[in-house]
Design a protein around this motif. Sequence first.
Motif, PDB file in Angstrom:
ATOM      1  N   ILE A   1       0.884  -1.163   0.000  1.00 54.99           N
ATOM      2  CA  ILE A   1       0.000   0.000   0.000  1.00 54.99           C
ATOM      3  C   ILE A   1       0.923   1.214   0.000  1.00 54.99           C
ATOM      4  CG2 ILE A   1      -1.681   1.362   1.279  1.00 54.99           C
ATOM      5  CD1 ILE A   1      -2.901  -1.194   0.325  1.00 54.99           C
ATOM      6  N   LEU A   2       0.762   2.054  -0.996  1.00 52.53           N
ATOM      7  CA  LEU A   2       1.501   3.311  -1.089  1.00 52.53           C
ATOM      8  C   LEU A   2       0.485   4.411  -0.837  1.00 52.53           C
ATOM      9  CD1 LEU A   2       4.157   4.780  -1.822  1.00 52.53           C
ATOM     10  CD2 LEU A   2       3.422   4.683  -4.207  1.00 52.53           C
ATOM     11  N   GLU A   3       0.609   5.070   0.322  1.00 54.49           N
ATOM     12  CA  GLU A   3      -0.354   6.115   0.688  1.00 54.49           C
ATOM     13  C   GLU A   3       0.254   7.486   0.434  1.00 54.49           C
ATOM     14  OE1 GLU A   3      -2.653   8.121   4.478  1.00 54.49           O
ATOM     15  OE2 GLU A   3      -1.638   6.211   4.778  1.00 54.49           O
ATOM     16  N   LEU A   4      -0.475   8.278  -0.329  1.00 57.65           N
ATOM     17  CA  LEU A   4      -0.074   9.654  -0.601  1.00 57.65           C
ATOM     18  C   LEU A   4      -1.016  10.549   0.189  1.00 57.65           C
ATOM     19  CD1 LEU A   4       0.349   9.369  -4.492  1.00 57.65           C
ATOM     20  CD2 LEU A   4       1.916   8.675  -2.678  1.00 57.65           C
ATOM     21  N   SER A   5      -0.495  11.147   1.252  1.00 60.03           N
ATOM     22  CA  SER A   5      -1.343  11.933   2.150  1.00 60.03           C
ATOM     23  C   SER A   5      -0.967  13.405   2.103  1.00 60.03           C
ATOM     24  CB  SER A   5      -1.226  11.396   3.578  1.00 60.03           C
ATOM     25  OG  SER A   5       0.025  11.751   4.134  1.00 60.03           O
TER      26      SER A   5
ATOM     27  N   VAL B   1       7.559  -7.055  -4.933  1.00 58.92           N
ATOM     28  CA  VAL B   1       6.153  -6.711  -4.721  1.00 58.92           C
ATOM     29  C   VAL B   1       5.384  -6.982  -6.010  1.00 58.92           C
ATOM     30  CG1 VAL B   1       4.543  -4.817  -4.275  1.00 58.92           C
ATOM     31  CG2 VAL B   1       6.637  -5.027  -2.916  1.00 58.92           C
ATOM     32  N   SER B   2       4.331  -7.805  -5.907  1.00 61.00           N
ATOM     33  CA  SER B   2       3.565  -8.178  -7.086  1.00 61.00           C
ATOM     34  C   SER B   2       2.328  -7.311  -7.289  1.00 61.00           C
ATOM     35  CB  SER B   2       3.146  -9.649  -6.992  1.00 61.00           C
ATOM     36  OG  SER B   2       2.388  -9.860  -5.817  1.00 61.00           O
ATOM     37  N   ASP B   3       1.923  -6.571  -6.256  1.00 60.97           N
ATOM     38  CA  ASP B   3       0.709  -5.768  -6.336  1.00 60.97           C
ATOM     39  C   ASP B   3       0.892  -4.511  -5.492  1.00 60.97           C
ATOM     40  OD1 ASP B   3      -1.956  -5.039  -6.849  1.00 60.97           O
ATOM     41  OD2 ASP B   3      -2.698  -6.173  -5.125  1.00 60.97           O
ATOM     42  N   ILE B   4       0.725  -3.342  -6.114  1.00 55.69           N
ATOM     43  CA  ILE B   4       0.824  -2.071  -5.399  1.00 55.69           C
ATOM     44  C   ILE B   4      -0.502  -1.342  -5.536  1.00 55.69           C
ATOM     45  CG2 ILE B   4       1.952   0.183  -5.234  1.00 55.69           C
ATOM     46  CD1 ILE B   4       4.405  -1.051  -6.565  1.00 55.69           C
ATOM     47  N   LYS B   5      -1.077  -0.971  -4.408  1.00 58.67           N
ATOM     48  CA  LYS B   5      -2.257  -0.110  -4.397  1.00 58.67           C
ATOM     49  C   LYS B   5      -1.786   1.261  -3.930  1.00 58.67           C
ATOM     50  CE  LYS B   5      -5.358  -3.295  -5.281  1.00 58.67           C
ATOM     51  NZ  LYS B   5      -5.170  -3.802  -6.600  1.00 58.67           N
ATOM     52  N   CYS B   6      -1.990   2.259  -4.766  1.00 56.94           N
ATOM     53  CA  CYS B   6      -1.582   3.626  -4.451  1.00 56.94           C
ATOM     54  C   CYS B   6      -2.838   4.417  -4.106  1.00 56.94           C
ATOM     55  CB  CYS B   6      -0.861   4.233  -5.655  1.00 56.94           C
ATOM     56  SG  CYS B   6      -0.366   5.946  -5.414  1.00 56.94           S
ATOM     57  N   ILE B   7      -2.990   4.743  -2.818  1.00 52.56           N
ATOM     58  CA  ILE B   7      -4.191   5.445  -2.375  1.00 52.56           C
ATOM     59  C   ILE B   7      -3.860   6.891  -2.030  1.00 52.56           C
ATOM     60  CG2 ILE B   7      -5.402   3.370  -1.631  1.00 52.56           C
ATOM     61  CD1 ILE B   7      -4.541   4.036   1.245  1.00 52.56           C
ATOM     62  N   CYS B   8      -4.783   7.770  -2.381  1.00 56.11           N
ATOM     63  CA  CYS B   8      -4.588   9.211  -2.179  1.00 56.11           C
ATOM     64  C   CYS B   8      -5.681   9.736  -1.268  1.00 56.11           C
ATOM     65  CB  CYS B   8      -4.637   9.927  -3.516  1.00 56.11           C
ATOM     66  SG  CYS B   8      -3.425   9.307  -4.694  1.00 56.11           S
ATOM     67  N   THR B   9      -5.303  10.634  -0.364  1.00 51.71           N
ATOM     68  CA  THR B   9      -6.231  11.111   0.655  1.00 51.71           C
ATOM     69  C   THR B   9      -6.530  12.605   0.494  1.00 51.71           C
ATOM     70  OG1 THR B   9      -4.423  11.419   2.224  1.00 51.71           O
ATOM     71  CG2 THR B   9      -5.513   9.263   2.237  1.00 51.71           C
ATOM     72  N   ALA B  10      -6.775  13.291   1.572  1.00 50.25           N
ATOM     73  CA  ALA B  10      -7.380  14.625   1.624  1.00 50.25           C
ATOM     74  C   ALA B  10      -6.830  15.662   0.645  1.00 50.25           C
ATOM     75  CB  ALA B  10      -7.298  15.169   3.047  1.00 50.25           C
TER      76      ALA B  10
ATOM     77  N   ASP C   1      -4.342  15.939 -13.351  1.00 50.37           N
ATOM     78  CA  ASP C   1      -2.987  16.247 -13.823  1.00 50.37           C
ATOM     79  C   ASP C   1      -1.939  15.592 -12.918  1.00 50.37           C
ATOM     80  OD1 ASP C   1      -4.044  17.818 -15.885  1.00 50.37           O
ATOM     81  OD2 ASP C   1      -3.949  19.651 -14.676  1.00 50.37           O
ATOM     82  N   ILE C   2      -2.196  15.626 -11.616  1.00 52.40           N
ATOM     83  CA  ILE C   2      -1.281  14.997 -10.657  1.00 52.40           C
ATOM     84  C   ILE C   2      -1.255  13.489 -10.902  1.00 52.40           C
ATOM     85  CG2 ILE C   2      -0.806  14.555  -8.214  1.00 52.40           C
ATOM     86  CD1 ILE C   2      -2.427  17.155  -7.626  1.00 52.40           C
ATOM     87  N   PHE C   3      -2.427  12.891 -11.042  1.00 54.52           N
ATOM     88  CA  PHE C   3      -2.513  11.441 -11.257  1.00 54.52           C
ATOM     89  C   PHE C   3      -1.819  11.039 -12.556  1.00 54.52           C
ATOM     90  CE2 PHE C   3      -6.531  10.630  -8.480  1.00 54.52           C
ATOM     91  CZ  PHE C   3      -5.826  11.018  -7.366  1.00 54.52           C
ATOM     92  N   ASN C   4      -1.987  11.838 -13.607  1.00 58.30           N
ATOM     93  CA  ASN C   4      -1.295  11.550 -14.868  1.00 58.30           C
ATOM     94  C   ASN C   4       0.215  11.598 -14.687  1.00 58.30           C
ATOM     95  OD1 ASN C   4      -3.678  11.152 -16.306  1.00 58.30           O
ATOM     96  ND2 ASN C   4      -3.783  13.290 -16.969  1.00 58.30           N
TER      97      ASN C   4
ATOM     98  N   PRO D   1      -2.898   5.825  -9.194  1.00 56.27           N
ATOM     99  CA  PRO D   1      -3.475   6.345  -7.948  1.00 56.27           C
ATOM    100  C   PRO D   1      -4.982   6.091  -7.876  1.00 56.27           C
ATOM    101  CG  PRO D   1      -2.258   8.040  -9.153  1.00 56.27           C
ATOM    102  CD  PRO D   1      -2.391   6.876 -10.055  1.00 56.27           C
ATOM    103  N   ILE D   2      -5.439   5.834  -6.661  1.00 64.69           N
ATOM    104  CA  ILE D   2      -6.857   5.663  -6.372  1.00 64.69           C
ATOM    105  C   ILE D   2      -7.228   6.725  -5.348  1.00 64.69           C
ATOM    106  CG2 ILE D   2      -8.602   4.127  -5.395  1.00 64.69           C
ATOM    107  CD1 ILE D   2      -6.625   1.788  -6.122  1.00 64.69           C
ATOM    108  N   LEU D   3      -8.227   7.540  -5.661  1.00 63.28           N
ATOM    109  CA  LEU D   3      -8.667   8.587  -4.744  1.00 63.28           C
ATOM    110  C   LEU D   3      -9.685   8.011  -3.765  1.00 63.28           C
ATOM    111  CD1 LEU D   3      -8.578  11.610  -4.003  1.00 63.28           C
ATOM    112  CD2 LEU D   3     -10.515  11.927  -5.564  1.00 63.28           C
ATOM    113  N   LEU D   4      -9.366   8.098  -2.477  1.00 60.65           N
ATOM    114  CA  LEU D   4     -10.303   7.649  -1.444  1.00 60.65           C
ATOM    115  C   LEU D   4     -11.184   8.809  -1.019  1.00 60.65           C
ATOM    116  CD1 LEU D   4      -8.090   5.526   0.991  1.00 60.65           C
ATOM    117  CD2 LEU D   4      -9.516   4.726  -0.889  1.00 60.65           C
ATOM    118  N   SER D   5     -12.462   8.536  -0.809  1.00 63.09           N
ATOM    119  CA  SER D   5     -13.331   9.546  -0.211  1.00 63.09           C
ATOM    120  C   SER D   5     -12.977   9.621   1.274  1.00 63.09           C
ATOM    121  CB  SER D   5     -14.797   9.149  -0.384  1.00 63.09           C
ATOM    122  OG  SER D   5     -15.100   8.022   0.408  1.00 63.09           O
ATOM    123  N   GLY D   6     -13.417  10.669   1.932  1.00 64.57           N
ATOM    124  CA  GLY D   6     -13.176  10.785   3.370  1.00 64.57           C
ATOM    125  C   GLY D   6     -13.790   9.626   4.130  1.00 64.57           C
ATOM    126  N   GLU D   7     -14.981   9.183   3.692  1.00 63.81           N
ATOM    127  CA  GLU D   7     -15.654   8.069   4.343  1.00 63.81           C
ATOM    128  C   GLU D   7     -14.865   6.773   4.152  1.00 63.81           C
ATOM    129  OE1 GLU D   7     -17.241  10.146   2.087  1.00 63.81           O
ATOM    130  OE2 GLU D   7     -18.205  11.383   3.607  1.00 63.81           O
TER     131      GLU D   7
END
Length: 161
Positions: free
Chosen positions: A11-15, A78-87, A97-100, A110-116
């Motif tokens: 899990i790669l978290e971009l906060s 690592v065979s699988d990376i999930k890149c999640i982006c927060t607030a 543009d950032i995701f590109n 990147p995957i954008l997470l909602s606050g929920e």
Amino acid sequence: MIIIRGNRRAILELSSSSVKLLIGPAGKARGINSFTSMSEKTSTTEGLLGNRMNLGWYEKHVLPEIIKFKTYCDESGVSDIKCICTAVYRKSSNRNDIFNLIQEKAEVNPILLSGEEEAELAPMGFEKTSNIDGWKLFIDQGRGSTELTLKDPRGKEIDSF
């Protein structure tokens, strides 16, 4: 830096404040030592100009850390990376543009997470991956700090630091 090879997931978290990486086994964890975690403070919100991210600033201050962690994942099997982006990414009107930029330069999607989603996933994911003989370790890695909470098989909090 220790590199553990084998079939692993990350899990790669971009906060708002940092880039964080958590790597664990693709199968069932064999104890807390099965995990590798790293974090680099990036102060990502400093690149916001109103509700737009300054892409030049981002490319200089945040993107190198993403690329560094992606390279580490590649070298660690690592065979699988999930890149999640927060607030901060939810706030950025130019997040596409950032995701590109991330996709092009770091080769992760990147995957954008909602606050929920962010609030729901944090404890759920750690409860599933850190349950060792009924003992549970919860890890809350936030704005420059990390809190660890250990619960016994009955759910009683043993320690938090």
